[in-house]
Design a protein around this motif. Sequence first.
Motif, short mmCIF file in Angstrom:
data_model
loop_
_atom_site.label_atom_id
_atom_site.label_comp_id
_atom_site.label_asym_id
_atom_site.label_seq_id
_atom_site.Cartn_x
_atom_site.Cartn_y
_atom_site.Cartn_z
N THR A 220 35.28 41.74 52.06
CA THR A 220 36.46 42.42 52.59
C THR A 220 37.05 43.35 51.54
O THR A 220 36.83 43.17 50.34
CB THR A 220 37.55 41.41 53.00
OG1 THR A 220 38.01 40.77 51.82
CG2 THR A 220 37.02 40.40 54.00
N ILE A 221 37.80 44.33 52.01
CA ILE A 221 38.36 45.32 51.10
C ILE A 221 39.31 44.70 50.08
O ILE A 221 39.23 45.02 48.89
CB ILE A 221 39.03 46.46 51.91
CG1 ILE A 221 37.93 47.25 52.62
CG2 ILE A 221 39.83 47.38 51.02
CD1 ILE A 221 38.37 48.03 53.81
N PRO A 222 40.22 43.79 50.48
CA PRO A 222 41.08 43.20 49.45
C PRO A 222 40.30 42.51 48.34
O PRO A 222 40.67 42.62 47.16
CB PRO A 222 41.92 42.19 50.23
CG PRO A 222 41.96 42.73 51.61
CD PRO A 222 40.63 43.36 51.83
N VAL A 223 39.19 41.84 48.68
CA VAL A 223 38.38 41.19 47.65
C VAL A 223 37.76 42.24 46.73
O VAL A 223 37.73 42.08 45.50
CB VAL A 223 37.29 40.30 48.29
CG1 VAL A 223 36.37 39.73 47.21
CG2 VAL A 223 37.94 39.18 49.08
N LEU A 224 37.29 43.33 47.32
CA LEU A 224 36.73 44.41 46.51
C LEU A 224 37.79 45.00 45.58
O LEU A 224 37.51 45.34 44.43
CB LEU A 224 36.16 45.52 47.39
CG LEU A 224 34.83 45.23 48.08
CD1 LEU A 224 34.42 46.40 48.95
CD2 LEU A 224 33.75 44.94 47.05
N MET A 225 39.01 45.12 46.10
CA MET A 225 40.09 45.67 45.27
C MET A 225 40.40 44.72 44.11
O MET A 225 40.64 45.16 42.98
CB MET A 225 41.34 45.91 46.11
CG MET A 225 41.19 47.02 47.15
SD MET A 225 40.76 48.61 46.44
CE MET A 225 39.25 49.00 47.29
N ALA A 226 40.39 43.42 44.39
CA ALA A 226 40.62 42.45 43.32
C ALA A 226 39.52 42.57 42.27
O ALA A 226 39.80 42.59 41.06
CB ALA A 226 40.66 41.03 43.91
N GLY A 227 38.28 42.68 42.73
CA GLY A 227 37.17 42.83 41.79
C GLY A 227 37.28 44.11 40.99
O GLY A 227 37.03 44.12 39.78
N SER A 228 37.66 45.19 41.66
CA SER A 228 37.82 46.47 40.97
C SER A 228 38.85 46.35 39.87
O SER A 228 38.65 46.80 38.74
CB SER A 228 38.28 47.56 41.95
OG SER A 228 37.28 47.80 42.90
N PHE A 229 39.96 45.72 40.22
CA PHE A 229 41.04 45.57 39.26
C PHE A 229 40.56 44.77 38.05
O PHE A 229 40.73 45.18 36.90
CB PHE A 229 42.24 44.90 39.91
CG PHE A 229 43.40 44.75 38.98
CD1 PHE A 229 44.13 45.86 38.59
CD2 PHE A 229 43.75 43.52 38.47
CE1 PHE A 229 45.18 45.73 37.71
CE2 PHE A 229 44.80 43.38 37.60
CZ PHE A 229 45.52 44.50 37.22
N LEU A 230 39.88 43.65 38.34
CA LEU A 230 39.39 42.79 37.27
C LEU A 230 38.44 43.54 36.36
O LEU A 230 38.51 43.43 35.13
CB LEU A 230 38.69 41.57 37.90
CG LEU A 230 38.25 40.48 36.93
CD1 LEU A 230 39.48 39.79 36.36
CD2 LEU A 230 37.37 39.47 37.64
N SER A 231 37.54 44.33 36.94
CA SER A 231 36.55 45.03 36.13
C SER A 231 37.18 46.16 35.33
O SER A 231 36.69 46.52 34.26
CB SER A 231 35.43 45.57 37.01
OG SER A 231 35.78 46.83 37.55
#
Lengths: 320, 291
Positions: free
Chosen positions: B255-266
């Motif tokens: 899902t997009i929110p999970v991708l956004m969380a991953g993006s932020f983390l990276s």
Amino acid sequence: MSLTEAEPAGAVSGVPRRGNTRWRATGRSRLAARRRRAGILLSLPAVVMVVALLGVPVGQAVYYSMTTWNGISSTWIGPSTYSTALTDPIFWRVLENNGLLLLAIPFAIGIPLGIAALLNEHVRGWRFFRSVYFLPTAVSWVVIGMVATQFFALNGLMNKMLSAVGLASLRTDMLAGQRSALIALAITFVWSMLGTNTIIFLTGMATLDPTLLEAARVDGLNRRQIFFRVTLPLLKRFVQFSFVITVISAFSALFSLIFVMTSGGPGFGTTTLEFFIYQSAFSNGAFGTGALYGIILFVIMIVVGLVQLRLIRSEDGEGW
Amino acid sequence: MAAAPAAPGTPVTPADRRGLGGRARRRIQNGWVFVLMVGVAIVMLYPFYYLLNNAFRTQGQFDQQRGHSLHSWSQLFQELPAGRELANSALICVASIAIILVVSTTAGFAFAKLRFRGSGTVFLLVVAALMVPLQSIIIPEYVNLAKLGLINTYLGAILVYAALGTPFATFLMATYYRGISDDLIEAAVMDGLGYERTFLRIALPLSLPAIATVAVLQFIQIWDDLLVALLFLPNPGQRTITYGLAALSAGRTTTIPVLMAGSFLSAVPAIVVYLIFQRYLIRGLTLGMGK
């Protein structure tokens, strides 16, 4: 060297000054030999690494570009591979994308010029803003591409803004059309280059002679006139530098962005040459063809570099 | 070459005559400049706001664009071995940068101060490697390292990153060492230090700012890279965080929110490095222009 060295060494060997000179000469040459040895020794690791991991592969790529090669076995074909590849309509479709991407370059340079001019007014807080503008430089294309995908999505911010200003009829899914997807890619690219190019121009503006600008002001020129008539001509070499950086980025740094945003699609809509190399080799197993496209990309880069060098040499005497 | 100072009693210039009116107008202009700068800042910062805002949402909250939760973060750690991948990224960055620093400081010093016959040409060749686009050599590189059994090993990726970073780093270090006086080096050598120890004890400590520049530039470059990781570390266990994230996005199931969380983390480590060392980053860019 001096006359003394040309004379036979034994002739006046008793003179202390002479002996001293000879001692110094041999000492210096021994030192020079040691220096040479140290120079070679210390530069060797870098040279070996660059040759083995960057230089040799260029040669291999040239060789393999003239073969059919699946990564394991290769069959020699010869230079005719190039005429075959150059008649492939898909290749030209891909190159067209590269060409269209060049249309984004004036924006990727012009907008940062304006931003740098703003920052160069040194209005309160300009250092903070400089940091903010440069921030995207630290973020990977993968992350940028992911947010951009959301921005251009049908329910994304761009379409919401269009609706908000009463242009709901213009709402589109930009990434779904071949041309519009390329435009979306170009916009994202321009956005990402803003920071880098702004810093380049800001650095350039800092080198300008303030008395020159003051003189222009005293002469009654307004800010816009000063910018276009005084500042911009003096920034020429910085503009050239950012032009080269921007072209190189557009042609060889967008892989991750394309990978994340469009995977080269729809169709070949956003496949640029660098992405095509990857696809040919690692999706289609045509390593030889991939290597060939790699060589073409390399040649394009060399041409860009040479044009730049030519510009500097011809117009700037001293170079940088 | 300063302009001749105005003799006492010369008539006032037009600029002086503007007086207070000019100052007021300047203040208004500055106000406009400020407003424009804020506008640009919003354009540049919006993606970061978007990332953060939506990383703390469930899919439902994302669709509604309302409410926040930590759900997607726990989801992220289920779908992505983030800890492992962050560690992989850190290991690869540190090792590559270490190699780059060793070979570029030594070579930069040699090319700047220990000229030998042909050193100018060799230097040019090393720097010319800057013009080689990675994509042009990636195929033979991949096959070569595959033959050596280095695919899916940290070493393979580290070597590629190190080689890619070396030309620019060497150029930068050579430029920097050229600024150190020859007399200083000669004096140290005459004192019996020898060239190698002169490099280690005298030149190297003097070049710490340039070393920092190289390290910061390379950290951001390697941390953010996708292509090399994609090809040389296909195995999930060795993946870097940037590759892990791209793979997650390519999977189209996240899902997009999970991708956004991953993006932020990276993005966080590179952003932190940027914020702390940004002046070195900027210096690197300007040194690249040969300033």
